[in-house]
Design a protein around this motif. Structure first.
Motif, PDB file in Angstrom:
ATOM      1  N   MET A   1       0.849  -1.179   0.000  1.00 29.11           N
ATOM      2  CA  MET A   1       0.000   0.000   0.000  1.00 29.11           C
ATOM      3  C   MET A   1       0.895   1.243   0.000  1.00 29.11           C
ATOM      4  SD  MET A   1      -2.931   1.110   2.765  1.00 29.11           S
ATOM      5  CE  MET A   1      -3.752  -0.437   2.613  1.00 29.11           C
ATOM      6  N   ARG A   2       0.501   2.225  -0.817  1.00 28.18           N
ATOM      7  CA  ARG A   2       1.256   3.481  -0.905  1.00 28.18           C
ATOM      8  C   ARG A   2       0.331   4.661  -0.663  1.00 28.18           C
ATOM      9  NH1 ARG A   2       3.839   4.918  -6.083  1.00 28.18           N
ATOM     10  NH2 ARG A   2       1.749   4.578  -6.828  1.00 28.18           N
ATOM     11  N   ILE A   3       0.904   5.753  -0.183  1.00 29.89           N
ATOM     12  CA  ILE A   3       0.186   7.019  -0.017  1.00 29.89           C
ATOM     13  C   ILE A   3       0.506   7.885  -1.227  1.00 29.89           C
ATOM     14  CG2 ILE A   3      -0.182   9.034   1.423  1.00 29.89           C
ATOM     15  CD1 ILE A   3       1.309   7.444   3.664  1.00 29.89           C
ATOM     16  N   LEU A   4      -0.512   8.487  -1.800  1.00 32.03           N
ATOM     17  CA  LEU A   4      -0.324   9.426  -2.901  1.00 32.03           C
ATOM     18  C   LEU A   4      -0.856  10.784  -2.463  1.00 32.03           C
ATOM     19  CD1 LEU A   4      -1.560   7.126  -5.784  1.00 32.03           C
ATOM     20  CD2 LEU A   4       0.794   7.564  -5.093  1.00 32.03           C
ATOM     21  N   ALA A   5      -0.100  11.828  -2.761  1.00 32.94           N
ATOM     22  CA  ALA A   5      -0.495  13.182  -2.383  1.00 32.94           C
ATOM     23  C   ALA A   5      -0.618  14.051  -3.624  1.00 32.94           C
ATOM     24  CB  ALA A   5       0.520  13.786  -1.429  1.00 32.94           C
ATOM     25  N   ASP A   6      -1.718  14.759  -3.718  1.00 36.65           N
ATOM     26  CA  ASP A   6      -1.938  15.724  -4.792  1.00 36.65           C
ATOM     27  C   ASP A   6      -1.581  17.099  -4.231  1.00 36.65           C
ATOM     28  OD1 ASP A   6      -2.868  17.498  -6.692  1.00 36.65           O
ATOM     29  OD2 ASP A   6      -4.743  16.403  -7.028  1.00 36.65           O
ATOM     30  N   ARG A   7      -0.324  17.504  -4.421  1.00 37.38           N
ATOM     31  CA  ARG A   7       0.171  18.760  -3.843  1.00 37.38           C
ATOM     32  C   ARG A   7      -0.553  19.969  -4.418  1.00 37.38           C
ATOM     33  NH1 ARG A   7       4.863  19.402  -1.090  1.00 37.38           N
ATOM     34  NH2 ARG A   7       5.480  21.128  -2.410  1.00 37.38           N
ATOM     35  N   ALA A   8      -1.045  19.877  -5.636  1.00 38.44           N
ATOM     36  CA  ALA A   8      -1.778  20.997  -6.233  1.00 38.44           C
ATOM     37  C   ALA A   8      -3.121  21.195  -5.542  1.00 38.44           C
ATOM     38  CB  ALA A   8      -1.981  20.755  -7.727  1.00 38.44           C
ATOM     39  N   ARG A   9      -3.695  20.126  -5.030  1.00 38.66           N
ATOM     40  CA  ARG A   9      -4.987  20.199  -4.355  1.00 38.66           C
ATOM     41  C   ARG A   9      -4.839  20.578  -2.881  1.00 38.66           C
ATOM     42  NH1 ARG A   9      -9.721  15.834  -5.043  1.00 38.66           N
ATOM     43  NH2 ARG A   9     -10.315  17.328  -6.615  1.00 38.66           N
ATOM     44  N   CYS A  10      -3.699  20.259  -2.287  1.00 36.34           N
ATOM     45  CA  CYS A  10      -3.472  20.495  -0.858  1.00 36.34           C
ATOM     46  C   CYS A  10      -3.589  21.985  -0.527  1.00 36.34           C
ATOM     47  CB  CYS A  10      -2.081  19.993  -0.467  1.00 36.34           C
ATOM     48  SG  CYS A  10      -1.670  20.265   1.263  1.00 36.34           S
ATOM     49  N   GLU A  11      -4.278  22.275   0.566  1.00 38.33           N
ATOM     50  CA  GLU A  11      -4.435  23.652   1.044  1.00 38.33           C
ATOM     51  C   GLU A  11      -3.715  23.882   2.375  1.00 38.33           C
ATOM     52  OE1 GLU A  11      -8.624  24.521   1.083  1.00 38.33           O
ATOM     53  OE2 GLU A  11      -8.751  24.438  -1.105  1.00 38.33           O
ATOM     54  N   GLY A  12      -2.960  22.895   2.838  1.00 40.89           N
ATOM     55  CA  GLY A  12      -2.136  23.069   4.029  1.00 40.89           C
ATOM     56  C   GLY A  12      -2.883  23.072   5.349  1.00 40.89           C
ATOM     57  N   HIS A  13      -4.014  22.400   5.420  1.00 43.55           N
ATOM     58  CA  HIS A  13      -4.771  22.353   6.678  1.00 43.55           C
ATOM     59  C   HIS A  13      -4.002  21.640   7.786  1.00 43.55           C
ATOM     60  CE1 HIS A  13      -8.493  24.033   5.070  1.00 43.55           C
ATOM     61  NE2 HIS A  13      -8.204  23.379   3.966  1.00 43.55           N
ATOM     62  N   GLY A  14      -3.165  20.673   7.424  1.00 43.54           N
ATOM     63  CA  GLY A  14      -2.292  20.015   8.387  1.00 43.54           C
ATOM     64  C   GLY A  14      -2.909  18.892   9.199  1.00 43.54           C
ATOM     65  N   MET A  15      -4.091  18.442   8.834  1.00 42.46           N
ATOM     66  CA  MET A  15      -4.714  17.336   9.560  1.00 42.46           C
ATOM     67  C   MET A  15      -3.852  16.080   9.470  1.00 42.46           C
ATOM     68  SD  MET A  15      -7.371  18.657  10.894  1.00 42.46           S
ATOM     69  CE  MET A  15      -8.163  17.179  11.484  1.00 42.46           C
ATOM     70  N   CYS A  16      -3.295  15.823   8.309  1.00 44.48           N
ATOM     71  CA  CYS A  16      -2.455  14.640   8.123  1.00 44.48           C
ATOM     72  C   CYS A  16      -1.224  14.698   9.018  1.00 44.48           C
ATOM     73  CB  CYS A  16      -2.053  14.492   6.661  1.00 44.48           C
ATOM     74  SG  CYS A  16      -1.228  15.943   5.961  1.00 44.48           S
ATOM     75  N   GLU A  17      -0.585  15.851   9.051  1.00 43.92           N
ATOM     76  CA  GLU A  17       0.613  16.013   9.883  1.00 43.92           C
ATOM     77  C   GLU A  17       0.273  15.876  11.365  1.00 43.92           C
ATOM     78  OE1 GLU A  17       4.432  18.951  10.340  1.00 43.92           O
ATOM     79  OE2 GLU A  17       2.549  19.838   9.686  1.00 43.92           O
ATOM     80  N   ALA A  18      -0.872  16.393  11.777  1.00 45.21           N
ATOM     81  CA  ALA A  18      -1.278  16.280  13.179  1.00 45.21           C
ATOM     82  C   ALA A  18      -1.506  14.827  13.574  1.00 45.21           C
ATOM     83  CB  ALA A  18      -2.540  17.104  13.424  1.00 45.21           C
ATOM     84  N   LEU A  19      -2.059  14.031  12.658  1.00 44.07           N
ATOM     85  CA  LEU A  19      -2.358  12.631  12.957  1.00 44.07           C
ATOM     86  C   LEU A  19      -1.158  11.704  12.779  1.00 44.07           C
ATOM     87  CD1 LEU A  19      -5.864  12.451  11.296  1.00 44.07           C
ATOM     88  CD2 LEU A  19      -5.372  12.152  13.719  1.00 44.07           C
ATOM     89  N   ALA A  20      -0.308  11.983  11.812  1.00 42.06           N
ATOM     90  CA  ALA A  20       0.826  11.102  11.514  1.00 42.06           C
ATOM     91  C   ALA A  20       2.071  11.920  11.166  1.00 42.06           C
ATOM     92  CB  ALA A  20       0.460  10.162  10.378  1.00 42.06           C
ATOM     93  N   PRO A  21       2.663  12.592  12.151  1.00 38.42           N
ATOM     94  CA  PRO A  21       3.813  13.460  11.879  1.00 38.42           C
ATOM     95  C   PRO A  21       5.049  12.710  11.402  1.00 38.42           C
ATOM     96  CG  PRO A  21       3.449  13.249  14.238  1.00 38.42           C
ATOM     97  CD  PRO A  21       2.284  12.590  13.550  1.00 38.42           C
ATOM     98  N   ASN A  22       5.071  11.399  11.569  1.00 38.69           N
ATOM     99  CA  ASN A  22       6.202  10.620  11.062  1.00 38.69           C
ATOM    100  C   ASN A  22       6.093  10.354   9.560  1.00 38.69           C
ATOM    101  OD1 ASN A  22       3.943   8.967  11.675  1.00 38.69           O
ATOM    102  ND2 ASN A  22       5.235   7.140  11.647  1.00 38.69           N
ATOM    103  N   LEU A  23       4.936  10.658   8.959  1.00 39.28           N
ATOM    104  CA  LEU A  23       4.751  10.428   7.533  1.00 39.28           C
ATOM    105  C   LEU A  23       4.421  11.676   6.718  1.00 39.28           C
ATOM    106  CD1 LEU A  23       2.771   7.086   7.650  1.00 39.28           C
ATOM    107  CD2 LEU A  23       5.096   7.416   6.846  1.00 39.28           C
ATOM    108  N   PHE A  24       3.934  12.722   7.373  1.00 36.66           N
ATOM    109  CA  PHE A  24       3.516  13.931   6.653  1.00 36.66           C
ATOM    110  C   PHE A  24       4.129  15.175   7.275  1.00 36.66           C
ATOM    111  CE2 PHE A  24      -0.097  10.967   6.530  1.00 36.66           C
ATOM    112  CZ  PHE A  24      -0.282  10.832   5.165  1.00 36.66           C
TER     113      PHE A  24
END
Length: 62
Positions: free
Chosen positions: A1-24
């Motif tokens: 399983m892989r994580i894919l990120a659409d950086r053009a769509r990202c608005e920097g809310h940071g929910m991912c980083e708050a939940l998994a700072p070792n990956l985002f």
């Protein structure tokens, strides 16, 4: 399983980083940076939560 990120769509809310700072990280431009595309089996539930928490659906699992 892989994580894919659409950086053009990202608005920097940071929910991912708050939940998994070792990956985002939110970089200086306010967009997500994947620290690793691979998902360890032990982290699958947490990563799924982080992906689901993205308010603009910039993350997905493949």
């Amino acid at each position: 399983m892989r994580i894919l990120a659409d950086r053009a769509r990202c608005e920097g809310h940071g929910m991912c980083e708050a939940l998994a700072p070792n990956l985002f990280r939110i970089d200086d431009d306010g967009t997500v940076v994947l620290l690793s595309e691979a998902v360890a089996a032990a982290d699958e539930e947490l990563i799924a939560l982080a992906v689901d928490s993205c308010p603009v659906q910039a993350l997905r699992l493949d």
